[in-house]
Design an enzyme around this catalytic site. Structure first.
Site, PDB file in Angstrom:
ATOM      1  CB  SER A  11     -51.871  26.482   0.074  1.00  0.00           C
ATOM      2  OG  SER A  11     -51.524  26.268   1.433  1.00  0.00           O
ATOM      3  CG  HIS A  36     -54.247  22.807  -0.289  1.00  0.00           C
ATOM      4  ND1 HIS A  36     -54.456  21.514  -0.712  1.00  0.00           N
ATOM      5  CD2 HIS A  36     -53.058  22.790   0.383  1.00  0.00           C
ATOM      6  CE1 HIS A  36     -53.446  20.747  -0.330  1.00  0.00           C
ATOM      7  NE2 HIS A  36     -52.586  21.495   0.342  1.00  0.00           N
ATOM      8  CG  ASP A  38     -50.999  22.884   3.349  1.00  0.00           C
ATOM      9  OD1 ASP A  38     -51.082  21.796   2.767  1.00  0.00           O
ATOM     10  OD2 ASP A  38     -50.826  23.970   2.753  1.00  0.00           O
ATOM     11  CG  MET A  40     -48.167  21.091   8.272  1.00  0.00           C
ATOM     12  SD  MET A  40     -46.704  21.973   7.718  1.00  0.00           S
ATOM     13  CE  MET A  40     -47.274  22.608   6.131  1.00  0.00           C
ATOM     14  CG  HIS A  69     -51.842  18.229   2.229  1.00  0.00           C
ATOM     15  ND1 HIS A  69     -50.801  18.907   1.624  1.00  0.00           N
ATOM     16  CD2 HIS A  69     -51.373  16.968   2.466  1.00  0.00           C
ATOM     17  CE1 HIS A  69     -49.764  18.097   1.511  1.00  0.00           C
ATOM     18  NE2 HIS A  69     -50.079  16.921   2.012  1.00  0.00           N
ATOM     19  CG  MET A  71     -48.374  17.361   5.163  1.00  0.00           C
ATOM     20  SD  MET A  71     -47.878  18.954   4.530  1.00  0.00           S
ATOM     21  CE  MET A  71     -49.446  19.807   4.623  1.00  0.00           C
ATOM     22  CG  MET A 140     -46.372  16.047  -0.938  1.00  0.00           C
ATOM     23  SD  MET A 140     -47.369  17.545  -0.742  1.00  0.00           S
ATOM     24  CE  MET A 140     -46.114  18.795  -0.440  1.00  0.00           C
ATOM     25  CG  ASP A 179     -49.410  20.877  -1.921  1.00  0.00           C
ATOM     26  OD1 ASP A 179     -49.025  22.052  -2.050  1.00  0.00           O
ATOM     27  OD2 ASP A 179     -49.839  20.405  -0.847  1.00  0.00           O
TER      28      ASP A 179
END
Ligand code: DX5
Ligand code: ZN
Length: 221
Positions: A11, A36, A38, A40, A69, A71, A140, A179
């Site tokens: 990540s 990866h 993330d 958010m 990913h 979020m 998760m 993850d």
């Protein structure tokens, strides 16, 4: 049915953003299988990271697939957008939208594998109605929002329950990704429980030797 994969997705949340491209290339040379990413939005989770602009920049430098990913509260907008910019896998949260089926379908139509993620308190059985539209399920193993949190030990049993649920309820091989808090202390148990892809941020990007750390997660595979 295809065999279990044993892949590692570092990540970039734990990378040094002043040297991001360089560190991603070093992770590739060390044996990483995916990057990866993330995203958010400071609403679905209490943290704010980056959006499609940074993902597009990562795509330009990457020689391995991107695993995005999401979020965030609006996967209907950002899911297809990330697929169009070249992400291989786009995963969003079951808890984030009432329109799970639409988002899964639109991510596929935009050219990516469709991923659905469950937070630690969401049971695997909720996946039932959407299994025909899901290519990957992301469990998760921490509450989403931040890197560097402690692994929730019950996640190992949840991965095993998920693998069994998928095998019993789908004729296709749906991938299982885990993850949060993944280290050399829990990776072997997660693969043994049926995980195909392990995400790891602080353990991998904090390692002095990326190749040794990836090899430790893969357990000599
Ligand atoms: C957390 C993110 C993770 C995070 C993992 O919400 O989804 O991908 O970067 O970081 P570590 O491995 O440090 O828990
Ligand atoms: Zn993640």
């Amino acid at each position: 049915m295809n065999q279990q994969m044993k892949k590692i997705a570092p990540s970039i949340l734990a990378a040094d953003f002043t040297r991001l491209g360089e560190q991603m290339k070093a992770m590739e040379a060390a044996g990483a299988d995916y990057h990866h990413l993330d995203m958010m939005d400071a609403h679905f989770v209490p943290n704010l990271t980056f959006g499609p602009l940074a993902a597009a920049a990562a795509k330009r430098v990457a020689s391995i697939p991107l695993d995005v990913h999401l979020m965030l509260d609006d996967p209907l907008t950002y899911g297809p957008q990330c697929a169009r910019l070249g992400a291989d896998i786009v995963t969003f949260h079951y808890e984030a939208t009432p329109h799970v089926h639409s988002v899964l379908t639109r991510i596929r139509e935009a050219g990516a594998k469709s991923g659905l993620s469950l937070t630690p308190s969401t049971p695997v059985e909720v996946l039932g109605p959407t299994l025909n539209y899901v290519d990957l399920v992301l469990i998760m193993s921490v509450n989403p929002g931040f890197g560097g949190q402690d692994f929730i030990p019950e996640s190992i049993d949840k991965v095993a329950r998920l693998r069994k649920f998928l095998d019993e309820n789908s004729g296709r091989r749906i991938l299982v990704e885990v993850d949060g808090g993944v280290t050399d202390k829990n990776a072997a148990a997660l693969f043994a429980a049926g995980a195909d892809i392990l995400v790891s941020g602080s353990y991998l990007y904090g390692a002095a030797d990326y190749a040794a750390a990836i090899a430790a997660l893969k357990g000599g595979v």
